[in-house]
Design an enzyme around this catalytic site. Sequence first.
Site, PDB file in Angstrom:
ATOM      1  N   ASN A 147       0.794  -1.229   0.000  1.00  0.00           N
ATOM      2  CA  ASN A 147       0.000   0.000   0.000  1.00  0.00           C
ATOM      3  C   ASN A 147       0.825   1.277   0.000  1.00  0.00           C
ATOM      4  O   ASN A 147       0.473   2.253  -0.646  1.00  0.00           O
ATOM      5  CB  ASN A 147      -0.998  -0.006   1.161  1.00  0.00           C
ATOM      6  N   PRO A 171       9.889  -6.692  -1.070  1.00  0.00           N
ATOM      7  CA  PRO A 171       8.645  -5.941  -1.251  1.00  0.00           C
ATOM      8  C   PRO A 171       7.470  -6.861  -1.535  1.00  0.00           C
ATOM      9  O   PRO A 171       7.642  -8.053  -1.821  1.00  0.00           O
ATOM     10  CB  PRO A 171       8.953  -5.043  -2.454  1.00  0.00           C
ATOM     11  N   ALA A 172       6.280  -6.312  -1.468  1.00  0.00           N
ATOM     12  CA  ALA A 172       5.062  -7.075  -1.748  1.00  0.00           C
ATOM     13  C   ALA A 172       5.058  -7.547  -3.196  1.00  0.00           C
ATOM     14  O   ALA A 172       5.621  -6.904  -4.088  1.00  0.00           O
ATOM     15  CB  ALA A 172       3.836  -6.215  -1.474  1.00  0.00           C
ATOM     16  N   GLU A 245       4.579  -3.803  12.578  1.00  0.00           N
ATOM     17  CA  GLU A 245       3.487  -2.831  12.481  1.00  0.00           C
ATOM     18  C   GLU A 245       2.377  -3.533  11.720  1.00  0.00           C
ATOM     19  O   GLU A 245       2.492  -3.778  10.517  1.00  0.00           O
ATOM     20  CB  GLU A 245       3.966  -1.563  11.764  1.00  0.00           C
ATOM     21  N   LEU A 246       1.296  -3.865  12.440  1.00  0.00           N
ATOM     22  CA  LEU A 246       0.305  -4.801  11.923  1.00  0.00           C
ATOM     23  C   LEU A 246      -1.036  -4.113  11.646  1.00  0.00           C
ATOM     24  O   LEU A 246      -1.082  -2.933  11.360  1.00  0.00           O
ATOM     25  CB  LEU A 246       0.179  -5.979  12.894  1.00  0.00           C
ATOM     26  N   CYS A 279      -3.372   1.036   7.125  1.00  0.00           N
ATOM     27  CA  CYS A 279      -3.737   0.411   8.401  1.00  0.00           C
ATOM     28  C   CYS A 279      -4.303   1.378   9.430  1.00  0.00           C
ATOM     29  O   CYS A 279      -5.101   0.974  10.273  1.00  0.00           O
ATOM     30  CB  CYS A 279      -2.525  -0.314   8.976  1.00  0.00           C
ATOM     31  N   GLU A 457       8.307   2.885  15.195  1.00  0.00           N
ATOM     32  CA  GLU A 457       9.141   3.380  14.114  1.00  0.00           C
ATOM     33  C   GLU A 457       9.079   4.897  14.097  1.00  0.00           C
ATOM     34  O   GLU A 457       8.237   5.501  14.731  1.00  0.00           O
ATOM     35  CB  GLU A 457       8.665   2.799  12.771  1.00  0.00           C
TER      36      GLU A 457
END
Length: 481
Positions: A147, A171-172, A245-246, A279, A457
């Site tokens: 994202n 990376p994704a 970081e979820l 998120c 972070e």
Amino acid sequence: MDMFIDGAWSATATGATRAITNPATGAVIDTVPWGTAEDADRAIRAAATAFASWKRVPVEERARLQHRAAAAMREASEEIARLLSLELGRPLKGALQEVRRAADLLDVYAEEGLRLTGEMRQSALPGEKVFVTREPVGVVVAITPFNYPINLLVFKLGAALIAGCTMVAKPADDTPLSTLKLASVLHAAGLPKGVFNVVTGRGSEIGSALIAHPVPRKVAFTGGTEAGKKIAALAAQTMKRVTLELGGQCPAIVRADADLGVAARAIVNHAFANSGQFCYRVNRVYAHRSIYEALLEGLAAHASALTIGDGLAGDVSMGPLVNEKIYANSAAQIADARARGARILTGGGRLSGDPYDKGFFLPATVIADADHSMKVMTEETFGPVIGVMPFDSDVEAVERANETRYGLAGFVFSGDIGVALTMAEEIEAGSIWINDIHRSRHDVPFGGMKESGVGREKGHYGVEAYLEYKTTYLSYRGALA
């Protein structure tokens, strides 16, 4: 585009590749290698070799190189942003803003590194000094989501580099191109080979190989909560440090004395930025019953004004969702709310016809009369959908806000600052915004409570997450002549 390992482009030995497509048009943009555990090992060993010398570079020189890297990012920002817009579908203006904000964060981290200090403790023993110093943790694995592929990478990269660590990033699957381009830009700006490496491939193969590898000492991950739990469990097998970081399911509370114009504008702008794919967006809204319908009217008006389309085709507010899986979650939450009696005020269905048929375009969706029996109020959406529910008392609003396993962010709108601050104290979240919503600052900590993550972070808090404490005891004897 190949992987970037040890300062050079590198294919995988198997020759396997994956096509990267534009989610707005379905067109293939490029291909990347579908890497293996062997590729993970190559990248880690390159990072380990580089670490041996990078950790000895004086922090002043690392800061100088990091500032140069930030300047190079700005110079290449339009090229990186175009790749980002192509692979993610976000409007180009937002992609460009992401790259430039990430460059700013590199600068912030460089300055924070210059402010790091050690200690010399007062000793009760004659002829002894005790030093407390901080050293880089070592090779770091960074696994980042689709994202905000550049910004969320730099959350980790900027802190790791200034601390003296080296990195391998994965990376994704949907958005690797902008990260690969960034690696080449930073290397050309003077970052030594092996300090920053990028590999591509399936998370269950190359990602797991990176995490399980015995050499790295830390894993930094941004992504879903369930994936984060699996990463933490695997990292624990070799006692790696983790920053996670979820997910988030973030509440906004609007009291009766709030400025409804400000609240409606702020909530809509934040909830539907990046098509809702982040998120700490507003996911659910609690409005005092006395102003409930008025706020709904304002939310619907602002949401209906948002335009949607190909991010490179014109000046639009929202692009498509990145893939079918992300779209399906939003669609399921909308269907669930409908089935349980909610009202759909805006949006509510995938757009069709030219030019929408080739992508997953979902307009800003406001769901009224939601409650906690509905998924939109209890599960992360990660799409352009918000639920709105009335409340009758401040206590009820806070209880509802905390009725979640997540704790990333919260938002309060009220004319009574004392009550607003009290609510902020009671809401279980890592960041709280009162009476407006804007991007998180670079110099303060960002992260979540409960199942929204571990660690923080940004700012010096982020740098410290990449450092180990070391205590040195010095005994000496000397006599003055």
